[in-house]
Design an enzyme around this catalytic site. Structure first.
Site, PDB file in Angstrom:
ATOM      1  N   TYR A 189      -7.812  15.260  -8.406  1.00 15.67           N
ATOM      2  CA  TYR A 189      -6.701  14.579  -9.084  1.00 15.67           C
ATOM      3  C   TYR A 189      -5.640  15.584  -9.519  1.00 15.67           C
ATOM      4  CZ  TYR A 189      -4.266  11.864 -12.700  1.00 15.67           C
ATOM      5  OH  TYR A 189      -3.318  11.234 -13.473  1.00 15.67           O
ATOM      6  N   ASP A 232       0.876  -1.167   0.000  1.00 14.64           N
ATOM      7  CA  ASP A 232       0.000   0.000   0.000  1.00 14.64           C
ATOM      8  C   ASP A 232       0.912   1.215   0.000  1.00 14.64           C
ATOM      9  OD1 ASP A 232      -1.661   2.130   0.494  1.00 14.64           O
ATOM     10  OD2 ASP A 232      -2.618   1.244   2.273  1.00 14.64           O
TER      11      ASP A 232
END
Length: 257
Positions: A156, A65
């Site tokens: 984003y 992760d």
């Protein structure tokens, strides 16, 4: 995978998000050019599929992760114990949260920020000592969205802009130490992440209207540029962004008449 050959024999390369898309194409390109490759991603099965049939002595797959600082530390220690060092980092893992800012939930913002900003920060911080020791380099898979605005992508775009700010500053700090940091910036590229958009011909046409080469990008268009920036041919290149976008950023954004 690449028309030119690069001498990465004996070099160790880390590719985050290496199981699919641009990451997968980059993994294959480095393997074709002699490197040992470490692949990370969240889906172990995709990582293993990516290196099926490759000499196991040349590859290492680690489920990671990217947003977890402790896991990044474990990854770097695993690389050091397996290959003895690290020569190239390809920071490719990325998260995406679409929609106007009023529609982006706190959870979506947390997810995209954790991957794109926190994860990139932790990765750079943890790998720099190894790159300094090897006089190596890092290549960020950025985006044209890191250099301007897009409709419906505020979260984003913000995180991708942050990545470039970090990269350029670290390039200044670590240039005197022999470490280079650069980025490639694709435009719309056909990957698993964009598969839904790619299935809609109207959406594809709207993107291609901004691409003077007349087609969307493919992962195989991006990987050779990553190899160039990581290679000795780019020894005097640092702190830069190479647009690999079919000409998208050459436009002012005004309509194609």
């Amino acid at each position: 995978m690449t028309h030119n050959s690069y001498d990465f024999a004996g070099k160790t390369v880390l590719v985050t998000g290496g199981g699919t898309g641009i990451g997968l194409a980059t993994v294959r390109a480095f393997l074709d050019n002699g490197a040992n490759v470490v692949l990370t991603g969240r889906r172990k099965e995709k990582l293993e599929e990516a290196v099926d049939g490759v000499d196991p002595a040349r590859v290492l797959t680690v489920s990671t992760d990217i947003g977890d600082r402790a896991q990044i530390g474990d990854l770097v220690r695993h690389i050091s114990s397996t290959f003895g060092g690290l020569d190239v980092v390809v920071a490719n893992a990325s998260g995406f949260a679409p929609g106007p800012i009023t529609d982006v939930s706190s959870e979506d913002w947390e997810t995209v920020r954790r991957t794109n900003v926190d994860g990139f920060f932790h990765l750079v911080q943890a790998t720099l000592p190894l790159l300094e020791a090897s006089q190596g380099n890092l290549v960020l898979v950025s985006s044209v969205s890191a250099q301007a605005g897009d409709w419906g992508q505020s979260a984003y775009n913000a995180t991708k802009h942050a990545q470039l700010g970090l990269l350029r500053s670290v390039a200044l700090d670590y240039g005197p130490k022999g470490v280079r940091l650069n980025a490639v910036a694709p435009a719309f590229t056909i990957t698993d992440l964009t598969a839904d958009m790619a299935a809609d011909s109207d959406v594809v046409d709207s993107f291609v209207d901004r691409v003077t080469l007349g087609r969307p990008g493919q992962p195989e268009d991006i990987a050779p540029a990553v190899l160039f920036l990581a290679s000795a041919d780019a020894a005097y290149v640092t702190g830069t962004v190479l647009n690999v976008d079919g000409g998208t950023m050459a436009s002012t954004g005004q309509p194609h008449l």
